[in-house]
Write a protein that holds these residues in place. Structure first.
Motif, PDB file in Angstrom:
ATOM      1  N   ARG A 237     -27.288  39.186  59.328  1.00 33.55           N
ATOM      2  CA  ARG A 237     -26.015  39.154  58.610  1.00 33.55           C
ATOM      3  C   ARG A 237     -24.930  38.478  59.439  1.00 33.55           C
ATOM      4  N   ALA A 238     -24.922  38.782  60.737  1.00 31.42           N
ATOM      5  CA  ALA A 238     -23.906  38.166  61.599  1.00 31.42           C
ATOM      6  C   ALA A 238     -24.093  36.655  61.677  1.00 31.42           C
ATOM      7  N   SER A 239     -25.333  36.196  61.759  1.00 35.76           N
ATOM      8  CA  SER A 239     -25.589  34.758  61.824  1.00 35.76           C
ATOM      9  C   SER A 239     -25.228  34.078  60.505  1.00 35.76           C
ATOM     10  N   GLN A 240     -25.447  34.761  59.389  1.00 38.71           N
ATOM     11  CA  GLN A 240     -25.059  34.189  58.105  1.00 38.71           C
ATOM     12  C   GLN A 240     -23.533  34.093  57.983  1.00 38.71           C
ATOM     13  N   GLU A 241     -22.839  35.065  58.531  1.00 37.42           N
ATOM     14  CA  GLU A 241     -21.380  34.992  58.541  1.00 37.42           C
ATOM     15  C   GLU A 241     -20.906  33.811  59.381  1.00 37.42           C
ATOM     16  N   VAL A 242     -21.586  33.561  60.484  1.00 43.10           N
ATOM     17  CA  VAL A 242     -21.253  32.396  61.307  1.00 43.10           C
ATOM     18  C   VAL A 242     -21.501  31.106  60.528  1.00 43.10           C
ATOM     19  N   ARG A 243     -22.600  31.057  59.801  1.00 39.53           N
ATOM     20  CA  ARG A 243     -22.925  29.855  59.026  1.00 39.53           C
ATOM     21  C   ARG A 243     -21.876  29.601  57.943  1.00 39.53           C
ATOM     22  N   HIS A 244     -21.499  30.661  57.225  1.00 42.08           N
ATOM     23  CA  HIS A 244     -20.493  30.495  56.180  1.00 42.08           C
ATOM     24  C   HIS A 244     -19.157  30.044  56.780  1.00 42.08           C
ATOM     25  N   ALA A 245     -18.797  30.626  57.908  1.00 34.58           N
ATOM     26  CA  ALA A 245     -17.543  30.226  58.555  1.00 34.58           C
ATOM     27  C   ALA A 245     -17.613  28.778  59.031  1.00 34.58           C
ATOM     28  N   ALA A 246     -18.778  28.365  59.537  1.00 37.60           N
ATOM     29  CA  ALA A 246     -18.925  26.983  59.991  1.00 37.60           C
ATOM     30  C   ALA A 246     -18.848  26.002  58.824  1.00 37.60           C
ATOM     31  N   VAL A 247     -19.421  26.387  57.684  1.00 33.24           N
ATOM     32  CA  VAL A 247     -19.363  25.516  56.504  1.00 33.24           C
ATOM     33  C   VAL A 247     -17.914  25.366  56.031  1.00 33.24           C
ATOM     34  N   ARG A 248     -17.171  26.477  55.985  1.00 28.51           N
ATOM     35  CA  ARG A 248     -15.769  26.400  55.569  1.00 28.51           C
ATOM     36  C   ARG A 248     -14.961  25.548  56.540  1.00 28.51           C
ATOM     37  N   SER A 249     -15.229  25.690  57.827  1.00 26.90           N
ATOM     38  CA  SER A 249     -14.520  24.866  58.810  1.00 26.90           C
ATOM     39  C   SER A 249     -14.904  23.396  58.671  1.00 26.90           C
ATOM     40  N   ALA A 250     -16.194  23.138  58.431  1.00 28.22           N
ATOM     41  CA  ALA A 250     -16.638  21.750  58.290  1.00 28.22           C
ATOM     42  C   ALA A 250     -16.040  21.096  57.055  1.00 28.22           C
ATOM     43  N   ARG A 251     -15.844  21.858  55.987  1.00 28.58           N
ATOM     44  CA  ARG A 251     -15.226  21.298  54.785  1.00 28.58           C
ATOM     45  C   ARG A 251     -13.811  20.807  55.082  1.00 28.58           C
ATOM     46  N   MET A 252     -13.065  21.592  55.844  1.00 29.02           N
ATOM     47  CA  MET A 252     -11.708  21.181  56.166  1.00 29.02           C
ATOM     48  C   MET A 252     -11.705  19.936  57.044  1.00 29.02           C
ATOM     49  N   TRP A 253     -12.609  19.894  58.027  1.00 30.37           N
ATOM     50  CA  TRP A 253     -12.656  18.713  58.897  1.00 30.37           C
ATOM     51  C   TRP A 253     -13.180  17.497  58.150  1.00 30.37           C
ATOM     52  N   SER A 254     -14.055  17.690  57.188  1.00 29.14           N
ATOM     53  CA  SER A 254     -14.510  16.552  56.386  1.00 29.14           C
ATOM     54  C   SER A 254     -13.364  16.015  55.535  1.00 29.14           C
ATOM     55  N   LEU A 255     -12.496  16.920  55.045  1.00 31.29           N
ATOM     56  CA  LEU A 255     -11.324  16.474  54.287  1.00 31.29           C
ATOM     57  C   LEU A 255     -10.388  15.668  55.187  1.00 31.29           C
ATOM     58  N   ILE A 256     -10.199  16.157  56.423  1.00 29.30           N
ATOM     59  CA  ILE A 256      -9.348  15.417  57.357  1.00 29.30           C
ATOM     60  C   ILE A 256      -9.941  14.040  57.653  1.00 29.30           C
ATOM     61  N   SER A 257     -11.251  13.981  57.850  1.00 28.58           N
ATOM     62  CA  SER A 257     -11.908  12.695  58.117  1.00 28.58           C
ATOM     63  C   SER A 257     -11.785  11.768  56.906  1.00 28.58           C
ATOM     64  N   ALA A 258     -11.915  12.323  55.709  1.00 28.83           N
ATOM     65  CA  ALA A 258     -11.792  11.499  54.503  1.00 28.83           C
ATOM     66  C   ALA A 258     -10.391  10.903  54.386  1.00 28.83           C
ATOM     67  N   ILE A 259      -9.381  11.708  54.725  1.00 36.16           N
ATOM     68  CA  ILE A 259      -8.005  11.202  54.672  1.00 36.16           C
ATOM     69  C   ILE A 259      -7.812  10.095  55.698  1.00 36.16           C
ATOM     70  N   GLN A 260      -8.442  10.272  56.870  1.00 37.86           N
ATOM     71  CA  GLN A 260      -8.315   9.247  57.906  1.00 37.86           C
ATOM     72  C   GLN A 260      -9.013   7.949  57.522  1.00 37.86           C
ATOM     73  N   VAL A 261      -9.927   8.007  56.576  1.00 39.70           N
ATOM     74  CA  VAL A 261     -10.570   6.787  56.063  1.00 39.70           C
ATOM     75  C   VAL A 261      -9.789   6.217  54.878  1.00 39.70           C
ATOM     76  N   LEU A 262      -9.299   7.116  54.024  1.00 43.76           N
ATOM     77  CA  LEU A 262      -8.611   6.680  52.805  1.00 43.76           C
ATOM     78  C   LEU A 262      -7.286   6.001  53.118  1.00 43.76           C
ATOM     79  N   LEU A 263      -6.456   6.622  53.920  1.00 43.63           N
ATOM     80  CA  LEU A 263      -5.123   6.077  54.153  1.00 43.63           C
ATOM     81  C   LEU A 263      -5.145   4.733  54.871  1.00 43.63           C
ATOM     82  N   PRO A 264      -5.960   4.524  55.928  1.00 38.93           N
ATOM     83  CA  PRO A 264      -6.034   3.169  56.482  1.00 38.93           C
ATOM     84  C   PRO A 264      -6.524   2.143  55.467  1.00 38.93           C
ATOM     85  N   GLY A 265      -7.425   2.576  54.568  1.00 37.42           N
ATOM     86  CA  GLY A 265      -7.875   1.660  53.525  1.00 37.42           C
ATOM     87  C   GLY A 265      -6.749   1.275  52.588  1.00 37.42           C
ATOM     88  N   LEU A 266      -5.934   2.270  52.209  1.00 37.93           N
ATOM     89  CA  LEU A 266      -4.781   1.968  51.363  1.00 37.93           C
ATOM     90  C   LEU A 266      -3.781   1.070  52.083  1.00 37.93           C
TER      91      LEU A 266
END
Length: 629
Positions: A237-266
């Motif tokens: 259960r503890a490892s699954q909680e770590v996985r869920h937290a890592a996925v939520r954190s990765a989603r935010m960083w993927s959004l930041i990376s997407a913005i860093q690609v989108l805005l220079p393109g614009l």
């Protein structure tokens, strides 16, 4: 600053008031390395940013059919390419050096703090957290320290390119100058949320590490009670909680990376659209348009370091906070001491409790509370949990001695000693006086069967000292580990040896032989044993009963058993009802008439209380007392 300088002779005194202050302290202590990485980074990034200008000059030279300018531009391209290769190579070398030296410095600081605090460290910080700080957190801290110089070089390059475009082509330069800050700072509103998610992930990961460490440490007990599946489910259960937290954190960083690609393109689209419009009007040439277009494309490379530094700081800040929390822990006494580095000798006396251990004698201490016994043992070794009156050795306060001198004078073996992995020879290779041989210490600790087990469990080993011991001695039983730890302490042969429950995991027969062996081997040396075992107590020269933080009785074992009810209740585990029953039996027995013939006395009716007392179940402690007698 070179890697070969590691480890440092003195890693310094860290600023552990907070995580950011600790990171700033690390950066200041590596200023030379940071400046070196910054210089190579500027060479690399500026050379990369100069390529668009060279390309623009080459295109314009072709349009103007100028061979001279084309050859000159080709030479500039070769020069830029060489500078890019050299700058990138030495930037990577300097950055990795910064990473390694920062991580090594933090590990040195943690190791120094662990040696200063000793066993008090794991009582104030969970063992799993210490492991997490010294492994994963150290990597995160090193990542941020080495990323700072590269980010600084990238930021300066972006500023230089923006200013250069303003002077080179103001009509398009103002578009780039206005768009670059938006691109660089666009992710700032998302960083707090990303940081919180990263902190949450690290907290979950730290909890999982602690749980795994505790589970492994207690695996033998878990198997004995059939609790493996229970703890496995908890860790799952503890490892699954770590996985869920890592996925939520990765989603935010993927959004930041997407913005860093989108805005220079614009921004690139805006530059091209406006540049084409200007080219149609004849206000810019084709070469100038290609130059600005290429410059905006190249800027994506240094702009990526803005995202990296944000990620590095977000991950390293909680790691630095945990490291600072461990490094901020202090001993109750000064490690430097105010006296000369000399090792005193004489009686060991604790003014707080009144405990006296005469020099050259074996003193046994009985405490009603095992935790209080552990704290008192640490006090006797000069490692008090709280500041207070110092223990005296030969009249010299241990708190006023340097830490090394205090540890040389008094060695404390706690009730849960740790065996490190390696050969038995390495385990017994400890600072020692040289008086006690390994064979004698092993014999005194009754380790013959332990040596046989180690030889049988090792391949192609004939000498028991070459046998391998697994981490923490997990392949051995609790009693075997305890005896090896005792042998290690005996080899050290300190002036004063303090043992906390050294035989709690062995049987009574082995315990009796260990008591004789320790008494013989430590003859003429001061030894203090915290125990409630009658077999050890009976072989002590002096027995001290400590209750509620003060000495309440002193004597020898057999005398205290007969005369001191509180001592008897601790040693024999006697309950209040049993004590009252025995007291009534003794009173009736003493009040009985003693006249008449022996036959009449023997035939006299026995008191009911005495009969009930003799019929009561006999405890193991009482049996051991009679065996020792």
């Amino acid at each position: 600053m070179q890697i070969q300088d590691l480890p440092y002779s003195d890693p310094g005194v860290p600023d552990a008031r907070s995580g950011p202050r600790f990171l700033w302290w690390l950066g200041r202590n590596q200023l030379g390395g940071q400046l070196k990485a910054l210089a190579w980074g500027l060479l690399h990034f500026v050379s990369v940013a100069a390529l668009p200008f060279c390309v623009g000059l080459a295109v314009q030279a072709v349009v103007d059919r100028s061979g001279t300018r084309l050859a000159l531009t080709g030479g500039l391209l070769v020069l830029c390419g060489t500078a890019i290769a050299v700058g990138d190579t030495f930037l990577h070398r300097a950055a990795v050096t910064n990473w390694i030296t920062a991580a090594a410095r933090v590990q040195q600081l943690l190791a120094r703090k662990a040696t200063q605090l000793g066993s008090a460290l794991t009582r104030r910080v969970a063992a799993g957290e210490v492991v997490a700080v010294s492994t994963g957190d150290v990597e995160k801290i090193g990542w941020f320290v080495e990323a700072v110089s590269r980010f600084t070089a990238a930021a300066l390059t972006v500023v230089v390119v923006g200013v250069a475009l303003l002077f080179y082509l103001p009509a398009l330069g103002w578009v780039v100058a206005a768009g670059l800050p938006l691109v660089a700072l666009s992710v700032l509103p998302l960083l707090p949320r990303a940081t919180r998610r990263a902190d949450f992930q690290r907290a979950k990961a730290g909890r999982a590490t602690e749980l795994a460490s505790d589970t492994v440490a207690g695996l033998r007990v878990l198997r004995g009670i059939g609790g493996e599946d229970l703890f496995l489910d908890r860790y799952r259960r503890a490892s699954q909680e770590v996985r869920h937290a890592a996925v939520r954190s990765a989603r935010m960083w993927s959004l930041i990376s997407a913005i860093q690609v989108l805005l220079p393109g614009l921004l690139l689209i805006a530059v091209v659209w406006h540049g084409v419009h200007l080219a149609r009007q004849g206000r810019v040439t084709v070469g100038e348009l290609v130059t600005v277009y290429s410059a905006v494309m190249i800027l994506n490379y240094p702009l990526q370091h803005f995202t990296e530094i944000a990620m590095a700081y977000s991950f390293s800040r909680p790691s630095a906070k945990r490291a600072a929390r461990v490094l901020s822990l202090d001993r109750a006494t000064d490690t430097g001491g105010s006296r000369a580095d000399t090792v005193p000798a004489g009686d060991l006396y604790d003014p707080a409790t009144g405990l006296l251990a005469p020099a050259g004698r074996l003193t046994a201490v009985v405490c009603g509370d095992p935790d209080a016994a552990g704290l008192l043992a640490e006090r006797l070794g000069g490692h008090p949990a709280e500041a207070g009156t110092s223990v005296l050795l030969g009249g010299v306060p241990l708190d006023e001695l340097p830490l090394d001198a205090a540890r040389t004078a008094v060695l404390v073996q706690d009730k849960d000693p740790v065996l490190l992995s390696g050969s038995l020879r390495e385990l017994l290779d400890v600072p020692a006086s040289g008086t006690v041989r390994a064979e004698d210490a092993l014999a005194a600790a009754q380790c013959a069967d332990v040596l046989d087990a180690l030889v049988q469990g090792s391949l192609d080993v004939t000498d028991p000292l070459d046998a391998r011991i697994t981490e923490r001695g997990r392949s051995l039983s609790g009693g075997q580990r305890q005896r090896l730890a005792l042998a290690r302490s005996l080899i050290t042969d300190p002036g004063v040896l303090v043992l906390d429950e050294p035989t709690s995991a062995v049987d009574s027969h082995t315990e009796a032989r260990i008591a004789e062996g320790v008494r013989a081997l430590r003859s003429g040396r001061t030894t203090v044993v915290f125990t409630s075992s009658p077999l050890l107590l009976d072989r002590a020269d002096r027995v001290v009963l400590v209750l509620d933080g003060e000495v309440v009785a002193v004597g020898v074992h057999r005398e205290l058993v007969r005369t001191e009810r509180r001592y008897r209740s601790v040693v024999t585990r006697e309950t209040d009802d049993e004590a009252a029953l025995q007291g009534a039996a003794l009173e009736e027995h003493e009040a009985a008439p003693r006249g008449g013939a022996p036959e009449e006395n023997e035939a006299a009716p026995r008191s009911r209380a005495l009969e009930e007392h003799e019929a009561a179940p006999r405890s193991r402690a009482l049996e051991e007392i009679e065996e020792s007698a």
